[in-house]
Design a protein around this motif. Structure first.
Motif, mmCIF file in Angstrom:
data_model
loop_
_atom_site.group_PDB
_atom_site.id
_atom_site.type_symbol
_atom_site.label_atom_id
_atom_site.label_comp_id
_atom_site.label_asym_id
_atom_site.label_seq_id
_atom_site.Cartn_x
_atom_site.Cartn_y
_atom_site.Cartn_z
ATOM 1 N N PHE A 42 0.810 -1.218 0.000
ATOM 2 C CA PHE A 42 0.000 0.000 0.000
ATOM 3 C C PHE A 42 0.842 1.266 0.000
ATOM 4 C CE2 PHE A 42 -3.830 -2.216 0.378
ATOM 5 C CZ PHE A 42 -3.732 -3.186 1.358
ATOM 6 N N ILE A 46 0.196 7.946 -2.306
ATOM 7 C CA ILE A 46 -1.171 7.812 -2.818
ATOM 8 C C ILE A 46 -2.081 8.666 -1.963
ATOM 9 C CG2 ILE A 46 -2.934 6.149 -3.485
ATOM 10 C CD1 ILE A 46 -0.920 3.975 -3.165
ATOM 11 N N ARG A 47 -2.890 9.483 -2.612
ATOM 12 C CA ARG A 47 -3.795 10.325 -1.822
ATOM 13 C C ARG A 47 -5.020 9.544 -1.405
ATOM 14 N NH1 ARG A 47 -2.250 13.807 -5.720
ATOM 15 N NH2 ARG A 47 -4.155 13.437 -6.895
ATOM 16 N N ALA A 48 -5.783 10.139 -0.508
ATOM 17 C CA ALA A 48 -6.847 9.408 0.178
ATOM 18 C C ALA A 48 -7.865 8.764 -0.764
ATOM 19 C CB ALA A 48 -7.555 10.343 1.146
ATOM 20 N N LEU A 49 -8.336 9.515 -1.747
ATOM 21 C CA LEU A 49 -9.393 8.981 -2.605
ATOM 22 C C LEU A 49 -8.907 7.760 -3.379
ATOM 23 C CD1 LEU A 49 -12.283 9.670 -3.551
ATOM 24 C CD2 LEU A 49 -11.260 10.827 -5.488
ATOM 25 N N ASN A 52 -8.382 4.689 -1.140
ATOM 26 C CA ASN A 52 -9.602 3.937 -0.863
ATOM 27 C C ASN A 52 -9.910 2.968 -1.990
ATOM 28 O OD1 ASN A 52 -10.036 5.164 1.526
ATOM 29 N ND2 ASN A 52 -11.678 6.491 0.848
ATOM 30 N N LEU A 54 -7.901 1.794 -4.284
ATOM 31 C CA LEU A 54 -6.860 0.772 -4.391
ATOM 32 C C LEU A 54 -7.074 -0.332 -3.375
ATOM 33 C CD1 LEU A 54 -3.928 0.389 -5.716
ATOM 34 C CD2 LEU A 54 -3.139 1.047 -3.479
ATOM 35 N N LYS A 56 -9.826 -1.153 -1.884
ATOM 36 C CA LYS A 56 -11.023 -1.938 -2.210
ATOM 37 C C LYS A 56 -10.687 -2.992 -3.253
ATOM 38 C CE LYS A 56 -14.573 1.414 -1.552
ATOM 39 N NZ LYS A 56 -15.191 2.529 -2.139
ATOM 40 N N GLN A 92 -8.375 4.975 6.604
ATOM 41 C CA GLN A 92 -9.056 5.185 7.876
ATOM 42 C C GLN A 92 -10.390 5.820 7.588
ATOM 43 O OE1 GLN A 92 -9.480 4.097 11.157
ATOM 44 N NE2 GLN A 92 -7.300 4.002 10.730
ATOM 45 N N PRO A 93 -11.541 5.296 7.872
ATOM 46 C CA PRO A 93 -11.771 3.971 8.464
ATOM 47 C C PRO A 93 -11.470 2.847 7.481
ATOM 48 C CG PRO A 93 -13.852 4.949 7.820
ATOM 49 C CD PRO A 93 -12.800 5.975 7.545
ATOM 50 N N LYS A 96 -13.619 -2.651 3.986
ATOM 51 C CA LYS A 96 -14.057 -3.959 4.471
ATOM 52 C C LYS A 96 -14.001 -5.019 3.382
ATOM 53 C CE LYS A 96 -15.496 -1.824 8.201
ATOM 54 N NZ LYS A 96 -14.887 -0.557 7.910
ATOM 55 N N ASP B 88 4.994 6.774 2.525
ATOM 56 C CA ASP B 88 5.060 7.457 1.243
ATOM 57 C C ASP B 88 6.265 7.040 0.433
ATOM 58 O OD1 ASP B 88 3.626 10.706 2.086
ATOM 59 O OD2 ASP B 88 2.754 8.811 1.427
ATOM 60 N N LEU B 99 4.826 -2.754 -6.462
ATOM 61 C CA LEU B 99 5.589 -1.591 -6.041
ATOM 62 C C LEU B 99 6.552 -1.136 -7.116
ATOM 63 C CD1 LEU B 99 6.305 -2.186 -2.285
ATOM 64 C CD2 LEU B 99 4.762 -0.587 -3.348
ATOM 65 N N ARG B 102 4.624 0.813 -9.543
ATOM 66 C CA ARG B 102 4.211 2.097 -8.990
ATOM 67 C C ARG B 102 5.382 3.067 -8.941
ATOM 68 N NH1 ARG B 102 1.315 1.027 -3.636
ATOM 69 N NH2 ARG B 102 -0.066 -0.206 -4.934
ATOM 70 N N GLU B 122 -11.332 16.462 -6.900
ATOM 71 C CA GLU B 122 -10.963 15.264 -6.152
ATOM 72 C C GLU B 122 -11.250 15.467 -4.675
ATOM 73 O OE1 GLU B 122 -7.088 13.687 -7.008
ATOM 74 O OE2 GLU B 122 -7.010 12.804 -5.012
ATOM 75 N N TYR B 126 -13.754 13.182 -2.500
ATOM 76 C CA TYR B 126 -13.343 12.464 -1.292
ATOM 77 C C TYR B 126 -14.180 12.894 -0.100
ATOM 78 C CZ TYR B 126 -10.616 10.811 2.615
ATOM 79 O OH TYR B 126 -10.230 10.208 3.770
ATOM 80 N N GLU B 129 -17.602 11.381 -0.143
ATOM 81 C CA GLU B 129 -17.601 9.954 0.146
ATOM 82 C C GLU B 129 -17.470 9.708 1.638
ATOM 83 O OE1 GLU B 129 -15.254 7.612 -2.978
ATOM 84 O OE2 GLU B 129 -14.425 7.019 -1.049
ATOM 85 N N HIS B 299 -23.257 -1.255 8.711
ATOM 86 C CA HIS B 299 -21.994 -1.505 9.406
ATOM 87 C C HIS B 299 -21.712 -0.331 10.331
ATOM 88 C CE1 HIS B 299 -17.637 -2.078 9.875
ATOM 89 N NE2 HIS B 299 -17.902 -3.334 9.608
ATOM 90 N N ASP B 301 -19.258 1.439 10.728
ATOM 91 C CA ASP B 301 -18.492 2.537 10.140
ATOM 92 C C ASP B 301 -19.299 3.362 9.151
ATOM 93 O OD1 ASP B 301 -15.212 0.964 10.035
ATOM 94 O OD2 ASP B 301 -16.094 2.412 11.428
#
Lengths: 361, 380
Positions: A42, A46-49, A52, A54, A56, A92-93, A96, B88, B99, B102, B122, B126, B129, B299, B301
């Protein structure tokens, strides 16, 4: 969803290493995981969006190996893989693992199998994941968006991961054989009853082979044995082909006993190893090529060997013969990979792979 | 198709990887709840603690084994012994193909000096979401029930722009199984609802406040052969009647199309296919395709505040059309056959429109037709 480049290869590499280790212990898996530092999959800016998405996709890929038709060991490996990926993810979170309702009974059965066979570590891990509420209980394993335009890539299952398909066995089961036997006996008796001589049927009534049920049983057993041997040899051949080569080398030295033979054998061994030692990620594929060469070249062999024999210079002929013998010895080992029926073509097999390999080296 | 213990068939593909067979949403939820234990369904913040004794009981082993398992199978076994590295930075000598690929991509970007920052789209995506994840309401009665079903719907925009014809833009909405269809209908925001009809060149100040949403309230959903019509207000008409009458005239192979009231049904009452396109129609002719992409159990979360549902988690960003004059403000007026404008149709913001077309006393200058304009990007 397009796949993550390189991820399938990495997962399959880890799972095949686990399969080779021939165990279902988590400690072993953890060793393999640590060797590869799999938790770094991981990493990278990589940014947050994106992260997520990736994660998944990663979990979705690993989850596929957890369900049939994969072999038992692979499924346990997939369970450990899911455990590792779920806990080392950076989102985070946490993202699943999706489980569809249609797969749940199968997973329950798998769990029960594990408990019955006392694989406590696998059971514990599944229980831990469940208590940590790492699952989404869904209707279908993937999100469906009616993408008719998107080409659905056929996921190629690795052959070694699947349980050998038991189609023949599921057709000709013990019950079927027993019933066939009964019907056969009954038929024979009926023939006797209506014949003139009560102890045996008339000659005119013999329309089938009497031994047919017994033959069927033998053929089925042979098929089963062949399948098992094939799988075994397949797995054995995956380890560097040096082992069968070494055997050949020894037998060669014994039979020839000449210096030249040993020198040639050494050269050949080196050239074999040069081919075999491919990059780690391609290792199993490379070896697959070797073993299947002997199997799949049946059709091509006569032409090839005939063509190649004639232009060989005299000097070479000796070495070719030696190689041929070596090849035969190798063939003897790998002969079982092919169907046992074809034995006549053995003599033609000799130089098939050799010239090919020479060209490659 | 796998049959669960209760005898109800679990949802399965009708067309592989594309859409499923029809199944009853409520029954599906029931099925799952029967198969699971309370800890699986719990929405508590913290997961239940795992005692060794419980482990021993479930696995049928001794307590010592349980303790050993806890040690052997802990996550620390998977982490390296050296100190925590920076996520990072990709390690130099990685054996993982993922990797290496990447890293190559990152290096390529550095070489070519492509700057990779989060653009505002973006960030918005985010935020949408994740902003509601794990939210709990102040009022405990507003908490979602345990075992509640969560459906994910993609609602497609009616195609307005040509460029959208191939990849239709959509918004993603989460709904609860126990919510009524009318709640979803109210939450769908479509630009056609805000249209103001009429030509107002002579009296721009008198543009009425009534938007189409107030005037034409009828709407229907179509799921699996049944039209769910909105009949809450007296002026709502049955828009689906045209279709049902048409299908009944000849044998067109559509079977019996029924028509019922939207407000009487919740999502749990419906029979649906996942991944199959359905329809939402309002304003008489504004049609949206709806696809249910996912159905699952709640769930801890997820967002647990009932009042926030239907929850919008993804929206397509549409560029707004700016005023032709100042290029700063969003267009509010569109003119046709305008002698003062360089193109037909031409878009203006309110200020520029009045400055150009009317003098200080408010008299109309030149010949033109003016209509109030609602930009589709208004929901950004």
């Amino acid at each position: 969803m397009s796949s993550v480049p390189g991820l399938q290869e990495d997962c399959e590499e880890l799972l095949s290493a686990f399969q080779e280790a021939d165990t279902v212990r988590f400690e072993r898996f953890a060793e393999l995981w640590r060797e590869r530092r799999f938790h770094t999959v991981f990493y990278g800016r990589i940014r947050a969006l994106e992260r997520n998405k990736l994660t998944k996709k990663t979990l979705e890929l690993a989850q596929q190996y957890f369900l049939p038709p994969y072999a038992f060991q692979i499924r346990v490996g997939a369970l450990y893989l899911l455990y590792g990926l779920y806990n080392t993810q950076l989102c985070q979170p946490k993202q699943k693992i999706r489980i569809a309702l249609k797969d749940w009974p199968e997973i329950q059965r798998f769990q029960q199998d594990l408990i019955d066979s006392q694989h406590y570590d696998a059971v514990y891990i599944f229980r831990t994941l469940r208590l940590a509420r790492a699952f989404h209980f869904t209707a279908m394993p993937k999100l469906l968006n009616y993408r008719t335009k998107k080409k659905i890539q056929e996921k190629e299952f690795k052959e070694e991961f699947k349980d050998p398909s038991n189609r023949v066995n599921s057709l000709i089961t013990n019950d079927v054989l027993e019933e066939l036997m009964n019907i056969h006996d009954h038929y024979q008796k009926m023939k006797c009853v209506i014949s003139a001589d009560k102890s045996q049927p008339d000659k005119a009534l013999s329309l089938i082979k009497d031994e047919f049920v017994v033959n069927l049983k033998d053929i089925t057993l042979e098929h089963q044995e062949w399948q098992q041997n094939r799988m075994k040899l397949f797995l054995n051949a995956k380890e560097t082909g040096e082992i069968p080569n070494k055997k050949e080398e020894e037998s060669l030295l014994e039979s020839e006993g000449s210096e030249r033979a040993s020198a040639l054998a050494r050269i050949k061994y080196k050239s074999y190893s040069a081919v075999i030692e491919a990059s780690k990620s391609r290792r199993h594929r490379q070896v697959k090529l070797e073993s299947s060469e002997s199997g799949s070249n049946y059709g091509k062999s006569p032409n090839r060997s005939r063509r190649n024999r004639r232009p060989q210079p005299v000097r070479r002929r000796d070495s070719l013969e030696i190689k041929g013998e070596m090849q035969m010895a190798k063939e003897a080992v790998s002969q079982h990979i092919g169907m046992p029926v074809i034995t006549e073509e053995n003599s033609d097999e000799e130089e098939v792979s050799v010239p090919k390999r020479k060209r490659r080296c | 198709m796998a049959v669960t213990e209760t005898g109800v068939a679990a949802p399965d593909y009708e067309e592989a990887e594309l859409y499923t067979r029809v199944f009853r949403v409520g029954a599906f939820g029931q099925c799952w709840r029967q198969q699971l234990e309370p800890p699986d369904l719990s929405l508590a913040v913290e997961a239940a603690a795992d005692a060794d004794a419980a482990v021993a009981a479930e696995l049928g082993c001794t307590a010592d084994t349980a303790a050993e398992l806890r040690a052997v199978c802990s996550i620390d076994m998977l982490m390296p012994s050296d100190k925590e590295k920076d996520p990072d930075v990709i390690p130099e000598d990685s054996s993982l193909l993922t990797l290496r690929i990447r890293k190559k991509a990152l290096e390529r970007r550095e070489e070519v000096i492509i700057v990779d920052r989060a653009c505002r789209q973006e960030t918005l995506a985010y935020e949408m979401e994740s902003y509601a994840a794990g939210k709990r309401p102040d009022n405990p009665t507003d908490v979602v029930d345990e075992g509640e079903l969560l459906l994910t719907l993609n609602i497609f925009y009616p195609v307005i722009f040509q460029k959208h014809k191939d990849h239709k833009p959509y918004q993603t909405v989460l709904v609860l199984g126990s919510q009524k269809l009318t709640e979803l209908r109210d939450s769908i925001s479509c630009v056609s609802d805000l249209q103001i009809g009429g030509e107002f060149s002579s009296h721009p100040d008198k543009a009425p406040e009534h938007i189409s949403k107030d005037l034409y309230k009828s709407a229907f959903f179509y799921f699996e052969g049944i039209f769910y019509n909105d009949k809450r207000y007296p002026e709502c008409r049955d828009l689906s009647r045209t279709i049902t009458e048409w299908s009944e005239t000849h044998d067109r192979g559509y079977g019996n199309l029924q028509s019922v009231k939207m407000e009487d049904y919740t999502f749990n009452d419906l029979a649906l296919k996942i991944g199959f396109p359905y329809l939402f129609c309002h304003q008489g002719n504004c049609e949206h395709i709806i696809i249910i992409t996912d159905t699952r159990l709640m769930h801890h979360d997820d967002c647990l505040d009932r009042n926030l549902y239907p929850l919008l988690i993804k929206k397509h960003w549409l560029c707004t059309r700016k005023c032709f004059v100042c290029k700063m403000y969003t267009a509010r007026w569109v003119t046709n056959k305008d002698s003062l404008a360089p193109e037909d149709p031409c878009f203006f913001c309110d200020v520029c429109f009045r400055m150009l077309h009317y003098d200080a006393e408010g008299n109309k200058l030149g010949e033109f037709l003016a209509y109030p304009y609602i930009d589709p990007g208004i929901f950004n």
